[in-house]
Design a protein around this motif. Sequence first.
Motif, PDB file in Angstrom:
ATOM      1  N   ASN A   3      34.775  39.410  26.683  1.00 30.00           N
ATOM      2  CA  ASN A   3      35.962  40.155  26.258  1.00 30.00           C
ATOM      3  C   ASN A   3      37.262  39.490  26.696  1.00 30.00           C
ATOM      4  O   ASN A   3      38.159  39.256  25.895  1.00 30.00           O
ATOM      5  CB  ASN A   3      35.936  41.592  26.803  1.00 30.00           C
ATOM      6  N   HIS A   4      37.378  39.208  27.995  1.00 32.32           N
ATOM      7  CA  HIS A   4      38.662  38.742  28.529  1.00 32.32           C
ATOM      8  C   HIS A   4      38.718  37.228  28.764  1.00 32.32           C
ATOM      9  O   HIS A   4      39.747  36.720  29.177  1.00 32.32           O
ATOM     10  CB  HIS A   4      38.958  39.423  29.872  1.00 32.32           C
ATOM     11  N   ASN A  36      45.507  46.337  35.015  1.00 31.39           N
ATOM     12  CA  ASN A  36      44.822  46.180  36.306  1.00 31.39           C
ATOM     13  C   ASN A  36      44.714  47.513  37.056  1.00 31.39           C
ATOM     14  O   ASN A  36      43.705  47.773  37.706  1.00 31.39           O
ATOM     15  CB  ASN A  36      45.501  45.103  37.155  1.00 31.39           C
ATOM     16  N   LEU A  74      41.829  49.318  35.349  1.00 26.22           N
ATOM     17  CA  LEU A  74      40.528  48.784  35.772  1.00 26.22           C
ATOM     18  C   LEU A  74      40.173  49.249  37.186  1.00 26.22           C
ATOM     19  O   LEU A  74      39.009  49.402  37.517  1.00 26.22           O
ATOM     20  CB  LEU A  74      40.547  47.249  35.744  1.00 26.22           C
ATOM     21  N   THR A  75      41.189  49.477  38.011  1.00 27.02           N
ATOM     22  CA  THR A  75      40.931  49.798  39.421  1.00 27.02           C
ATOM     23  C   THR A  75      40.829  51.298  39.675  1.00 27.02           C
ATOM     24  O   THR A  75      39.910  51.736  40.366  1.00 27.02           O
ATOM     25  CB  THR A  75      42.030  49.179  40.318  1.00 27.02           C
ATOM     26  N   ASP A 102      39.040  34.708  30.838  1.00 24.10           N
ATOM     27  CA  ASP A 102      39.300  34.279  32.222  1.00 24.10           C
ATOM     28  C   ASP A 102      39.756  35.409  33.146  1.00 24.10           C
ATOM     29  O   ASP A 102      40.667  35.241  33.945  1.00 24.10           O
ATOM     30  CB  ASP A 102      40.291  33.127  32.235  1.00 24.10           C
ATOM     31  N   CYS A 103      39.101  36.575  33.052  1.00 25.30           N
ATOM     32  CA  CYS A 103      39.336  37.613  34.058  1.00 25.30           C
ATOM     33  C   CYS A 103      38.547  37.239  35.322  1.00 25.30           C
ATOM     34  O   CYS A 103      37.892  36.192  35.355  1.00 25.30           O
ATOM     35  CB  CYS A 103      38.893  38.984  33.528  1.00 25.30           C
ATOM     36  N   ASN A 125      45.244  42.654  45.049  1.00 25.05           N
ATOM     37  CA  ASN A 125      45.693  43.636  44.057  1.00 25.05           C
ATOM     38  C   ASN A 125      45.029  44.999  44.277  1.00 25.05           C
ATOM     39  O   ASN A 125      45.670  46.036  44.090  1.00 25.05           O
ATOM     40  CB  ASN A 125      45.464  43.118  42.634  1.00 25.05           C
ATOM     41  N   HIS A 170      36.741  43.136  36.307  1.00 25.13           N
ATOM     42  CA  HIS A 170      37.380  42.420  35.197  1.00 25.13           C
ATOM     43  C   HIS A 170      38.890  42.282  35.383  1.00 25.13           C
ATOM     44  O   HIS A 170      39.614  42.045  34.406  1.00 25.13           O
ATOM     45  CB  HIS A 170      37.052  43.124  33.872  1.00 25.13           C
ATOM     46  N   LEU A 171      39.351  42.403  36.610  1.00 22.04           N
ATOM     47  CA  LEU A 171      40.784  42.282  36.885  1.00 22.04           C
ATOM     48  C   LEU A 171      41.361  40.991  36.295  1.00 22.04           C
ATOM     49  O   LEU A 171      40.717  39.938  36.326  1.00 22.04           O
ATOM     50  CB  LEU A 171      41.001  42.263  38.409  1.00 22.04           C
ATOM     51  N   LEU A 172      42.580  41.094  35.783  1.00 21.74           N
ATOM     52  CA  LEU A 172      43.247  39.890  35.276  1.00 21.74           C
ATOM     53  C   LEU A 172      43.921  39.188  36.449  1.00 21.74           C
ATOM     54  O   LEU A 172      44.719  39.794  37.159  1.00 21.74           O
ATOM     55  CB  LEU A 172      44.282  40.262  34.219  1.00 21.74           C
ATOM     56  N   ILE A 173      43.565  37.931  36.656  1.00 23.91           N
ATOM     57  CA  ILE A 173      44.107  37.187  37.797  1.00 23.91           C
ATOM     58  C   ILE A 173      44.704  35.867  37.326  1.00 23.91           C
ATOM     59  O   ILE A 173      44.596  35.504  36.158  1.00 23.91           O
ATOM     60  CB  ILE A 173      43.008  36.926  38.858  1.00 23.91           C
ATOM     61  N   ARG A 174      45.337  35.175  38.274  1.00 21.98           N
ATOM     62  CA  ARG A 174      45.960  33.893  37.949  1.00 21.98           C
ATOM     63  C   ARG A 174      44.941  32.762  38.089  1.00 21.98           C
ATOM     64  O   ARG A 174      44.201  32.722  39.064  1.00 21.98           O
ATOM     65  CB  ARG A 174      47.098  33.612  38.921  1.00 21.98           C
ATOM     66  N   GLU A 230      36.455  49.515  36.565  1.00 18.21           N
ATOM     67  CA  GLU A 230      35.805  48.293  36.050  1.00 18.21           C
ATOM     68  C   GLU A 230      36.575  47.116  36.643  1.00 18.21           C
ATOM     69  O   GLU A 230      36.900  46.154  35.950  1.00 18.21           O
ATOM     70  CB  GLU A 230      35.873  48.264  34.518  1.00 18.21           C
ATOM     71  N   ALA A 231      36.804  47.199  37.953  1.00 23.28           N
ATOM     72  CA  ALA A 231      37.738  46.282  38.599  1.00 23.28           C
ATOM     73  C   ALA A 231      37.202  44.868  38.766  1.00 23.28           C
ATOM     74  O   ALA A 231      37.912  43.980  39.232  1.00 23.28           O
ATOM     75  CB  ALA A 231      38.184  46.855  39.949  1.00 23.28           C
ATOM     76  N   ARG A 290      50.097  37.356  35.901  1.00 18.72           N
ATOM     77  CA  ARG A 290      50.214  36.036  35.286  1.00 18.72           C
ATOM     78  C   ARG A 290      51.595  35.861  34.681  1.00 18.72           C
ATOM     79  O   ARG A 290      52.094  36.756  34.014  1.00 18.72           O
ATOM     80  CB  ARG A 290      49.190  35.895  34.167  1.00 18.72           C
ATOM     81  N   MET A 309      41.039  43.899  24.785  1.00 16.82           N
ATOM     82  CA  MET A 309      40.071  43.376  23.816  1.00 16.82           C
ATOM     83  C   MET A 309      38.911  44.357  23.623  1.00 16.82           C
ATOM     84  O   MET A 309      37.741  43.965  23.539  1.00 16.82           O
ATOM     85  CB  MET A 309      39.522  42.019  24.281  1.00 16.82           C
ATOM     86  N   LEU A 366      52.151  43.923  42.496  1.00 15.77           N
ATOM     87  CA  LEU A 366      50.920  43.340  41.968  1.00 15.77           C
ATOM     88  C   LEU A 366      51.131  41.870  41.566  1.00 15.77           C
ATOM     89  O   LEU A 366      52.170  41.516  41.018  1.00 15.77           O
ATOM     90  CB  LEU A 366      50.487  44.135  40.726  1.00 15.77           C
TER      91      LEU A 366
END
Lengths: 266, 266
Positions: free
Chosen positions: B172-173, A217, A220-221, B175-176, B217, B155-159, B152-153, A159, A252, A156
């Motif tokens: 909530n996040h 992640n 969420l997926t 920069d998701c 991802n 809102h995935l956390l990405i770079r 709830e994909a 960050r 959060m 995956l």
Amino acid sequence: MKYYGGIEAGGTKMICAVMNEDGVLAERFECPTTTPEETMPKLIHFFNSYTIESLGIGCFGPIDVHKSSSTYGHILQTPKKAWRNFDFLGSFQKAFSVETVFTTDVNAAAYGEMISGTATNNRNFLYITIGTGIGVGVIINREIYHGFTHPEAGHLLIRKHADDHFSGSCPNHHDCLEGLASGPAIEARFKKKAFDLYEDDPFWTIEAYYLAQAVYNYALTVSPECVIFGGGVSKQRQLLPLIQKELEQLNMGYIALPDHKSFLRH
Amino acid sequence: MKYYGGIEAGGTKMICAVMNEDGVLAERFECPTTTPEETMPKLIHFFNSYTIESLGIGCFGPIDVHKSSSTYGHILQTPKKAWRNFDFLGSFQKAFSVETVFTTDVNAAAYGEMISGTATNNRNFLYITIGTGIGVGVIINREIYHGFTHPEAGHLLIRKHADDHFSGSCPNHHDCLEGLASGPAIEARFKKKAFDLYEDDPFWTIEAYYLAQAVYNYALTVSPECVIFGGGVSKQRQLLPLIQKELEQLNMGYIALPDHKSFLRH
């Protein structure tokens, strides 16, 4: 007495076992994973001592798990060149005319957790192993999940932690999860094994941040009921509470996660 | 003649439809999503003109989709306060004694793509909508997938992209994925709608980088056969080739992805 065979084909070593019909281990055999020419005859020799009814194989990946494919049962683009495009399943099918199951090593581990481990009551969950590499097995509706190829969620993209200056050890992605958080990635930073770091080394917070991102992640997926941790690195008992803490900070309060005592498991 | 009801309950507007047994649209009704007190009677009034056999609901989330739960059919921690903890499904069940199906808006869209859309031949795939929010519907083994809660994909956390200085719009996040790549996130950066940006605006490369990370991802985690793009932002026809390009750079040849012409779809 009936006997059943199983293989955990790892990139470092092969573990073979024969179980009898009462579910009792009859015999176990281990050897290093060198080349197919050297390794395969040893495995076949081991199973030859028994008349096995079936053979279940959990193999290091990427592998072809699709029965309708012309390369079903083959190992694919592995960094272990001697094994690339090797017909792993076919070699056993030539030697033994028995029913076979072929999946990834981590899927086999996940399945085991469902049958007689910590996930006997779960329908949808993940098994993650953190060792030489990071692998993730996926169980959906109490079945091994493959999809188009098979999950490779140990890679995956996550960050980087602000305090981490390591560029990553994955030959393909550099700083993916495996490249930042696997055993060799830790060793490359500290010139010693993860096992030899103090339990309160500040690095564990960084490791937990990476694993929490991945777990979040995944949640969420595929919204799993639990994530089971295996492999050498996760033997660090301080890790799970740290991951839990990071996970709450990342979430959060957004999604409902399973109760923390049951969500992250060893 | 038999009739079947369907609702797309969105955070902005409600769309109701009645279809006859030949699969032909009989009538359609739309109204803004304001408060339950104001909106619900309008919806019930619309369906009251027909004797419907069943009602399918795709609802904005997060929602409770688990039949065994005491809050099954309720809307959960949505930022739209008037709807928080509202028993959406129950309100219809009180009004009509018919069979109901209750899932997320994006799962309903994904299901539609499988029944009569671009994924009629697919077993495992995702539907992603990029508009006011980013939502992802997941189909596994030709069934709507929920898991512990539901995916709830979006809102995935990405770079973050190095050239992007926007701090993110997710409450909530921050920069998701949704916080960086949804319609409102684009609007917040440029003080104009995504629709009004030039097709060759350099921002689309950044948008593609974010979406490619998410798709990659997802591919590592659930290995879908295709990802279908819907919603306002993805009407930008230049986006899919840009995402494809970024995707190949992220993958570095690691996993086998489906043929690029069939993998990313509108």
